[in-house]
Design a protein around this motif. Structure first.
Motif, PDB file in Angstrom:
ATOM      1  N   ALA A  22       0.872  -1.289   0.031  1.00  0.00           N
ATOM      2  CA  ALA A  22      -0.135  -0.039  -0.011  1.00  0.00           C
ATOM      3  C   ALA A  22       1.010   1.384  -0.071  1.00  0.00           C
ATOM      4  O   ALA A  22       0.484   2.315  -0.507  1.00  0.00           O
ATOM      5  N   GLU A  23       2.052   1.141   0.425  1.00  0.00           N
ATOM      6  CA  GLU A  23       3.103   2.143   0.471  1.00  0.00           C
ATOM      7  C   GLU A  23       3.796   2.319  -0.819  1.00  0.00           C
ATOM      8  O   GLU A  23       4.835   3.213  -0.901  1.00  0.00           O
ATOM      9  N   GLY A  24       3.614   1.549  -1.541  1.00  0.00           N
ATOM     10  CA  GLY A  24       4.295   1.431  -2.851  1.00  0.00           C
ATOM     11  C   GLY A  24       5.597   0.743  -3.074  1.00  0.00           C
ATOM     12  O   GLY A  24       6.354   0.774  -3.795  1.00  0.00           O
ATOM     13  N   LEU A  25       5.878   0.051  -1.909  1.00  0.00           N
ATOM     14  CA  LEU A  25       7.216  -0.871  -1.929  1.00  0.00           C
ATOM     15  C   LEU A  25       6.956  -2.061  -2.672  1.00  0.00           C
ATOM     16  O   LEU A  25       6.024  -2.717  -2.723  1.00  0.00           O
ATOM     17  N   CYS A  26       8.057  -2.552  -3.262  1.00  0.00           N
ATOM     18  CA  CYS A  26       8.257  -3.571  -3.837  1.00  0.00           C
ATOM     19  C   CYS A  26       8.522  -5.045  -3.122  1.00  0.00           C
ATOM     20  O   CYS A  26       9.692  -4.682  -2.575  1.00  0.00           O
ATOM     21  N   VAL A  27       7.831  -5.786  -2.502  1.00  0.00           N
ATOM     22  CA  VAL A  27       8.125  -6.829  -1.554  1.00  0.00           C
ATOM     23  C   VAL A  27       8.577  -7.988  -2.009  1.00  0.00           C
ATOM     24  O   VAL A  27       8.022  -8.666  -3.143  1.00  0.00           O
ATOM     25  N   SER A  28       9.846  -8.307  -2.068  1.00  0.00           N
ATOM     26  CA  SER A  28      10.727  -9.258  -2.659  1.00  0.00           C
ATOM     27  C   SER A  28      10.177 -10.561  -1.940  1.00  0.00           C
ATOM     28  O   SER A  28      10.372 -11.630  -2.702  1.00  0.00           O
ATOM     29  N   CYS A  29      10.008 -10.652  -0.793  1.00  0.00           N
ATOM     30  CA  CYS A  29       9.755 -12.189   0.036  1.00  0.00           C
ATOM     31  C   CYS A  29       8.665 -12.015   1.027  1.00  0.00           C
ATOM     32  O   CYS A  29       8.623 -10.742   1.540  1.00  0.00           O
ATOM     33  N   THR A  30       7.814 -12.844   1.388  1.00  0.00           N
ATOM     34  CA  THR A  30       7.185 -13.087   2.701  1.00  0.00           C
ATOM     35  C   THR A  30       7.188 -14.335   3.219  1.00  0.00           C
ATOM     36  O   THR A  30       7.117 -15.328   2.381  1.00  0.00           O
ATOM     37  N   ALA A  31       7.314 -14.234   4.418  1.00  0.00           N
ATOM     38  CA  ALA A  31       7.559 -15.571   5.279  1.00  0.00           C
ATOM     39  C   ALA A  31       6.285 -16.619   4.956  1.00  0.00           C
ATOM     40  O   ALA A  31       5.198 -15.899   5.046  1.00  0.00           O
ATOM     41  N   GLU A  32       6.666 -17.587   4.811  1.00  0.00           N
ATOM     42  CA  GLU A  32       5.227 -18.623   4.486  1.00  0.00           C
ATOM     43  C   GLU A  32       4.611 -18.872   5.862  1.00  0.00           C
ATOM     44  O   GLU A  32       3.322 -18.846   5.767  1.00  0.00           O
ATOM     45  N   LYS A  33       5.360 -18.706   7.030  1.00  0.00           N
ATOM     46  CA  LYS A  33       4.754 -18.898   8.398  1.00  0.00           C
ATOM     47  C   LYS A  33       5.509 -17.657   9.098  1.00  0.00           C
ATOM     48  O   LYS A  33       6.480 -17.353   8.771  1.00  0.00           O
ATOM     49  N   PRO A  34       4.636 -16.921  10.062  1.00  0.00           N
ATOM     50  CA  PRO A  34       5.246 -15.746  10.820  1.00  0.00           C
ATOM     51  C   PRO A  34       6.056 -16.306  11.754  1.00  0.00           C
ATOM     52  O   PRO A  34       5.975 -16.125  12.904  1.00  0.00           O
ATOM     53  N   THR A  35       7.322 -16.853  11.385  1.00  0.00           N
ATOM     54  CA  THR A  35       8.246 -17.325  12.300  1.00  0.00           C
ATOM     55  C   THR A  35       9.566 -16.967  12.071  1.00  0.00           C
ATOM     56  O   THR A  35       9.763 -16.586  10.670  1.00  0.00           O
ATOM     57  N   ALA A  36      10.515 -16.739  12.817  1.00  0.00           N
ATOM     58  CA  ALA A  36      12.031 -16.266  12.349  1.00  0.00           C
ATOM     59  C   ALA A  36      12.539 -17.260  11.439  1.00  0.00           C
ATOM     60  O   ALA A  36      13.509 -16.916  10.393  1.00  0.00           O
ATOM     61  N   GLU A  37      12.411 -18.469  11.403  1.00  0.00           N
ATOM     62  CA  GLU A  37      13.022 -19.371  10.648  1.00  0.00           C
ATOM     63  C   GLU A  37      12.420 -19.057   9.220  1.00  0.00           C
ATOM     64  O   GLU A  37      13.252 -19.291   8.231  1.00  0.00           O
ATOM     65  N   HIS A  38      11.290 -19.054   9.237  1.00  0.00           N
ATOM     66  CA  HIS A  38      10.524 -19.086   7.907  1.00  0.00           C
ATOM     67  C   HIS A  38      10.821 -17.675   6.908  1.00  0.00           C
ATOM     68  O   HIS A  38      11.011 -17.509   5.816  1.00  0.00           O
ATOM     69  N   LEU A  39      11.235 -16.538   7.928  1.00  0.00           N
ATOM     70  CA  LEU A  39      11.299 -15.293   7.578  1.00  0.00           C
ATOM     71  C   LEU A  39      12.806 -15.503   7.009  1.00  0.00           C
ATOM     72  O   LEU A  39      13.328 -14.777   5.847  1.00  0.00           O
ATOM     73  N   ALA A  40      13.992 -16.116   7.581  1.00  0.00           N
ATOM     74  CA  ALA A  40      15.353 -16.262   7.203  1.00  0.00           C
ATOM     75  C   ALA A  40      15.506 -16.927   5.978  1.00  0.00           C
ATOM     76  O   ALA A  40      16.286 -16.612   5.025  1.00  0.00           O
ATOM     77  N   ALA A  41      14.610 -17.906   5.972  1.00  0.00           N
ATOM     78  CA  ALA A  41      14.745 -18.715   4.839  1.00  0.00           C
ATOM     79  C   ALA A  41      14.166 -18.016   3.265  1.00  0.00           C
ATOM     80  O   ALA A  41      14.791 -18.013   2.329  1.00  0.00           O
ATOM     81  N   ALA A  42      13.331 -17.127   3.626  1.00  0.00           N
ATOM     82  CA  ALA A  42      12.459 -16.175   2.485  1.00  0.00           C
ATOM     83  C   ALA A  42      13.446 -15.129   2.051  1.00  0.00           C
ATOM     84  O   ALA A  42      13.813 -14.997   0.843  1.00  0.00           O
ATOM     85  N   ILE A  43      14.337 -14.682   3.084  1.00  0.00           N
ATOM     86  CA  ILE A  43      15.239 -13.493   2.771  1.00  0.00           C
ATOM     87  C   ILE A  43      16.526 -14.251   2.105  1.00  0.00           C
ATOM     88  O   ILE A  43      16.754 -13.781   1.024  1.00  0.00           O
TER      89      ILE A  43
END
Length: 233
Positions: free
Chosen positions: A207-228
């Motif tokens: 909504a703020e105009g950012l291009c989101v490169s990745c989103t965690a499959e589940k809201p955990t640190a592990e899933h976010l790290a994997a997505a990044i």
């Protein structure tokens, strides 16, 4: 290569005391917690009012005879620490949880009690209202910008340079941090891989105009790290 995590700390002062309603389970059909901060605010109220013994001896069991709904494993863990038995920790979002609630609850129950923050999305209340599931909300904490936010971000960019990736953990993080990040990044903004902890935060970023490169499959640190890690390959 650096990754900047824009995550709110867990500390903070609660808003209006919810303890009165917490000690009236007979007036409610169940409990809903969609964030760790809401649980922490409730726990702080219990301690401040010195009613922990009463809670442990009788009140928590009365609540456990009803449904205790949560979003996410972090919220579920805190709810269990209060002696409650949560449902829905794998739902991941308020939207999915609302569907679970609608499927489980009748329209003639007492209102579900929903302690929440000052900045909340209306997805869950709207879904329950549209399906005539009664709900009572109470703001138990206020979300505000950290007084040292801009200074800390400036120090980071000065010392570390522009990060390869920036991760947002909440819509409020987007609201408070993005303008400063844009200013400090300058023409390097487009080179940053922006990551979101979940779809709600992703929507706020988009909504703020950012291009989101990745989103965690589940809201955990592990899933976010994997997505990044995947986005940075």
């Amino acid at each position: 290569m650096h990754v900047l995590l824009l995550k709110e700390p867990r500390e903070g002062e609660p808003g209006p005391d919810p303890y009165i309603k917490l000690f009236q389970p007979e007036k409610h059909g169940g409990l809903i917690f969609t964030s760790p901060r809401a649980v922490e605010a409730v726990k702080m109220c219990l301690e401040a009012e010195k009613r922990r013994e009463e809670w442990n001896n009788s009140v928590k069991d009365k609540w456990n005879s009803k449904s205790i709904y949560v979003v996410g494993k972090a919220t579920a863990a805190l709810v269990r620490n209060m002696g409650l038995n949560p449902l829905g920790e794998d739902t991941g979002t308020a939207e999915v949880l609302s569907r679970v609630i609608v499927e489980r609850e009748d329209t003639n129950i007492p209102p579900l009690f929903f302690p929440c923050g000052s900045i909340k999305r209306e997805v869950l209340p709207t879904a329950l209202r549209e399906n005539e599931v009664p709900l009572e909300t109470l703001t138990v904490y206020q979300t505000a910008e950290h007084p040292d936010l801009e200074k800390n971000l400036k120090n980071y960019f000065t010392e570390q340079g522009t990060p390869a990736s920036i991760a947002f953990f909440s819509p409020s993080g987007v609201k408070f941090c993005l303008e400063v990040v844009r200013r400090l990044s300058g023409d390097q903004l487009t080179q940053i891989k922006f990551a979101a902890i979940g779809p709600t935060t992703q929507d706020a970023m988009t909504a703020e105009g950012l291009c989101v490169s990745c989103t965690a499959e589940k809201p955990t640190a592990e899933h976010l790290a994997a997505a990044i890690a995947k986005a940075l390959q």
